[in-house]
Design a protein around this motif. Sequence first.
Motif, PDB file in Angstrom:
ATOM      1  N   PRO A   1     -64.244  10.238 -63.115  1.00  0.00           N
ATOM      2  CA  PRO A   1     -65.564  10.634 -63.618  1.00  0.00           C
ATOM      3  C   PRO A   1     -66.386  11.380 -62.567  1.00  0.00           C
ATOM      4  O   PRO A   1     -65.973  11.501 -61.409  1.00  0.00           O
ATOM      5  N   ALA A   2     -67.552  11.859 -62.990  1.00  0.00           N
ATOM      6  CA  ALA A   2     -68.433  12.659 -62.137  1.00  0.00           C
ATOM      7  C   ALA A   2     -68.843  11.900 -60.880  1.00  0.00           C
ATOM      8  O   ALA A   2     -69.176  10.714 -60.948  1.00  0.00           O
ATOM      9  N   SER A   3     -68.797  12.587 -59.762  1.00  0.00           N
ATOM     10  CA  SER A   3     -69.281  12.038 -58.478  1.00  0.00           C
ATOM     11  C   SER A   3     -68.523  10.825 -57.970  1.00  0.00           C
ATOM     12  O   SER A   3     -69.074  10.025 -57.225  1.00  0.00           O
ATOM     13  N   SER A   4     -67.276  10.689 -58.365  1.00  0.00           N
ATOM     14  CA  SER A   4     -66.505   9.559 -57.852  1.00  0.00           C
ATOM     15  C   SER A   4     -65.925   9.877 -56.477  1.00  0.00           C
ATOM     16  O   SER A   4     -65.355   8.994 -55.828  1.00  0.00           O
ATOM     17  N   GLY A   5     -66.069  11.130 -56.049  1.00  0.00           N
ATOM     18  CA  GLY A   5     -65.610  11.521 -54.708  1.00  0.00           C
ATOM     19  C   GLY A   5     -64.359  12.381 -54.723  1.00  0.00           C
ATOM     20  O   GLY A   5     -63.772  12.643 -53.677  1.00  0.00           O
ATOM     21  N   LYS A   6     -63.975  12.860 -55.911  1.00  0.00           N
ATOM     22  CA  LYS A   6     -62.721  13.604 -56.048  1.00  0.00           C
ATOM     23  C   LYS A   6     -62.649  14.826 -55.132  1.00  0.00           C
ATOM     24  O   LYS A   6     -61.705  14.968 -54.367  1.00  0.00           O
ATOM     25  N   SER A   7     -63.648  15.716 -55.254  1.00  0.00           N
ATOM     26  CA  SER A   7     -63.515  16.990 -54.550  1.00  0.00           C
ATOM     27  C   SER A   7     -63.603  16.817 -53.037  1.00  0.00           C
ATOM     28  O   SER A   7     -62.840  17.454 -52.303  1.00  0.00           O
ATOM     29  N   THR A   8     -64.478  15.923 -52.587  1.00  0.00           N
ATOM     30  CA  THR A   8     -64.611  15.690 -51.140  1.00  0.00           C
ATOM     31  C   THR A   8     -63.271  15.234 -50.567  1.00  0.00           C
ATOM     32  O   THR A   8     -62.784  15.761 -49.565  1.00  0.00           O
ATOM     33  N   VAL A   9     -62.685  14.257 -51.239  1.00  0.00           N
ATOM     34  CA  VAL A   9     -61.440  13.670 -50.760  1.00  0.00           C
ATOM     35  C   VAL A   9     -60.262  14.632 -50.955  1.00  0.00           C
ATOM     36  O   VAL A   9     -59.416  14.792 -50.065  1.00  0.00           O
ATOM     37  N   ALA A  10     -60.223  15.300 -52.100  1.00  0.00           N
ATOM     38  CA  ALA A  10     -59.115  16.218 -52.395  1.00  0.00           C
ATOM     39  C   ALA A  10     -59.047  17.345 -51.354  1.00  0.00           C
ATOM     40  O   ALA A  10     -57.959  17.729 -50.911  1.00  0.00           O
TER      41      ALA A  10
END
Length: 219
Positions: free
Chosen positions: A8-17
């Motif tokens: 979901p939104a803002s779960s940290g996906k893009s930062t971590v990916a």
Amino acid sequence: MQIAIDGPASSGKSTVAKIVATKLGFVYVDTGAMYRASTVLAQKLGLDFGDEAGILAALKEADIQFKPDQAGQKVFLNGEDITLAIRTPEITNNVSQVSALAGVRTEMVARQRQIADQGQVVMDGRDIGTTVLPAAKVKIFMVASAQERAKRRYAENTAKGIMTPLATLQAEIELRDQKDSTRAISPLKKADDAIEIDTTQLTIDEVVDTILAIVKKNM
Ligand code: CDP
Ligand code: CDP
């Protein structure tokens, strides 16, 4: 090797990916930015966000490019830098309507697979493990409480001088998740073979290390 990160939104996906991709030397693909770029395209043309035929016709001709830079990644639409434009509240609050359009999804998924065919990728989104890359070697489903996710967005906004109240941000996040999870085509959903990581109590480094350990095991 393909690594799919959904949630979901803002779960940290893009930062971590982004960090995982850099550490592994893989290409990072931000599929949310592609749906946001489609929404900016509709906005620029003055199209209704539900105008599937109009948006699709423009999208088929549209050139969407990502270029790495110091701050992460810049996004270009037909040569114009739209990195900031894709994050405005108007785009954030309307992207779920555009991303629910069947034609838009077909076009975006084709482009995402084309990028993945060219090499090793870490791709983040909502339907990567279920639809875009169902054969991905590693699938992660990242979650965190809505309260924590709103707090993270709030901190991010404050740093940029945007003062939306915390409660408003949480309501917007929950509404977007609800729309993304209940749409007819490839809704936000954990793939059966995805590993769930709850990041509510975890630092970015801890999440990165958890994923790298999973990748190592699958190499
Ligand atoms: O970063 P944030 O969590 O705010 O969202 P995003 O990853 O930039 O995605 C923006 C929106 O694009 C999502 O709310 C979905 O409506 C849509 N999206 C999608 O439908 N499928 C994907 N694979 C990625 C994003
Ligand atoms: O891509 P997605 O919308 O899932 O989340 P994001 O934009 O990568 O992350 C939202 C915010 O949470 C960013 O400001 C991150 O620095 C922060 N954060 C995180 O991503 N992971 C943690 N474990 C803690 C904080």
